[in-house]
Write a protein that holds these residues in place. Sequence first.
Motif, PDB file in Angstrom:
ATOM      1  N   HIS A 198      27.873 -49.790 -17.070  1.00 28.82           N
ATOM      2  CA  HIS A 198      26.951 -49.356 -18.127  1.00 28.82           C
ATOM      3  C   HIS A 198      27.139 -50.078 -19.454  1.00 28.82           C
ATOM      4  CE1 HIS A 198      25.318 -46.058 -15.730  1.00 28.82           C
ATOM      5  NE2 HIS A 198      26.542 -45.933 -15.262  1.00 28.82           N
ATOM      6  N   TRP A 199      28.134 -50.947 -19.546  1.00 29.13           N
ATOM      7  CA  TRP A 199      28.407 -51.645 -20.798  1.00 29.13           C
ATOM      8  C   TRP A 199      28.634 -53.128 -20.533  1.00 29.13           C
ATOM      9  CZ3 TRP A 199      28.567 -49.405 -25.680  1.00 29.13           C
ATOM     10  CH2 TRP A 199      28.457 -48.009 -25.701  1.00 29.13           C
ATOM     11  N   VAL A 200      28.185 -53.955 -21.469  1.00 31.26           N
ATOM     12  CA  VAL A 200      28.473 -55.384 -21.451  1.00 31.26           C
ATOM     13  C   VAL A 200      29.113 -55.756 -22.782  1.00 31.26           C
ATOM     14  CG1 VAL A 200      26.627 -56.019 -19.834  1.00 31.26           C
ATOM     15  CG2 VAL A 200      26.171 -56.038 -22.301  1.00 31.26           C
ATOM     16  N   THR A 201      29.907 -56.816 -22.751  1.00 34.04           N
ATOM     17  CA  THR A 201      30.461 -57.369 -23.975  1.00 34.04           C
ATOM     18  C   THR A 201      29.844 -58.744 -24.175  1.00 34.04           C
ATOM     19  OG1 THR A 201      32.516 -56.127 -23.780  1.00 34.04           O
ATOM     20  CG2 THR A 201      32.572 -58.105 -25.156  1.00 34.04           C
ATOM     21  N   VAL A 202      29.250 -58.938 -25.354  1.00 31.92           N
ATOM     22  CA  VAL A 202      28.554 -60.172 -25.686  1.00 31.92           C
ATOM     23  C   VAL A 202      29.382 -60.925 -26.729  1.00 31.92           C
ATOM     24  CG1 VAL A 202      26.411 -61.189 -26.557  1.00 31.92           C
ATOM     25  CG2 VAL A 202      26.345 -59.001 -25.322  1.00 31.92           C
ATOM     26  N   THR A 203      29.786 -62.143 -26.395  1.00 31.68           N
ATOM     27  CA  THR A 203      30.498 -62.983 -27.351  1.00 31.68           C
ATOM     28  C   THR A 203      29.464 -63.638 -28.258  1.00 31.68           C
ATOM     29  OG1 THR A 203      32.244 -63.375 -25.749  1.00 31.68           O
ATOM     30  CG2 THR A 203      32.118 -64.900 -27.607  1.00 31.68           C
ATOM     31  N   LEU A 204      29.639 -63.440 -29.556  1.00 33.95           N
ATOM     32  CA  LEU A 204      28.668 -63.935 -30.535  1.00 33.95           C
ATOM     33  C   LEU A 204      29.099 -65.311 -31.043  1.00 33.95           C
ATOM     34  CD1 LEU A 204      28.089 -60.606 -32.509  1.00 33.95           C
ATOM     35  CD2 LEU A 204      26.879 -61.473 -30.501  1.00 33.95           C
ATOM     36  N   ASP A 205      29.017 -66.291 -30.160  1.00 29.00           N
ATOM     37  CA  ASP A 205      29.464 -67.642 -30.506  1.00 29.00           C
ATOM     38  C   ASP A 205      28.332 -68.667 -30.422  1.00 29.00           C
ATOM     39  OD1 ASP A 205      29.067 -67.803 -27.786  1.00 29.00           O
ATOM     40  OD2 ASP A 205      31.123 -68.393 -27.314  1.00 29.00           O
TER      41      ASP A 205
END
Length: 122
Positions: A82-89
Amino acid sequence: MQSIADLRALCAELPHSRETFPFGATTLVFKVGPAGAGKMYALTDVQADPVSVSLKVRPERGEELRAAHAAITPGYHLNKRHWVTVTLDGRVPPELIRELVSGSHALVVGGLTRAQRQDLGL
């Protein structure tokens, strides 16, 4: 969008969004809902480099995103379905980040009780 300031500005645009630090001084959590009973829709480590943000998604959308973007991974220390982690690069287009943040907010608002949504005018 690659900074904590950018993320804060984006989340501040969403109705009844507020910043909290329930897990310590470095974990910024964005919540929506009644004060004291709000639900988390985004979280980030304010000291991380590069910045990343964890967001709630529908399970099928999470699978699709992870397959399409190397910078999107299962939610770090969260329910991986239910969750994703998005790298803001810079690897994820800003429009998609905006869509994911507002979508996470909408999912959490949808999980509030009818009375809570009415009290907030949502």
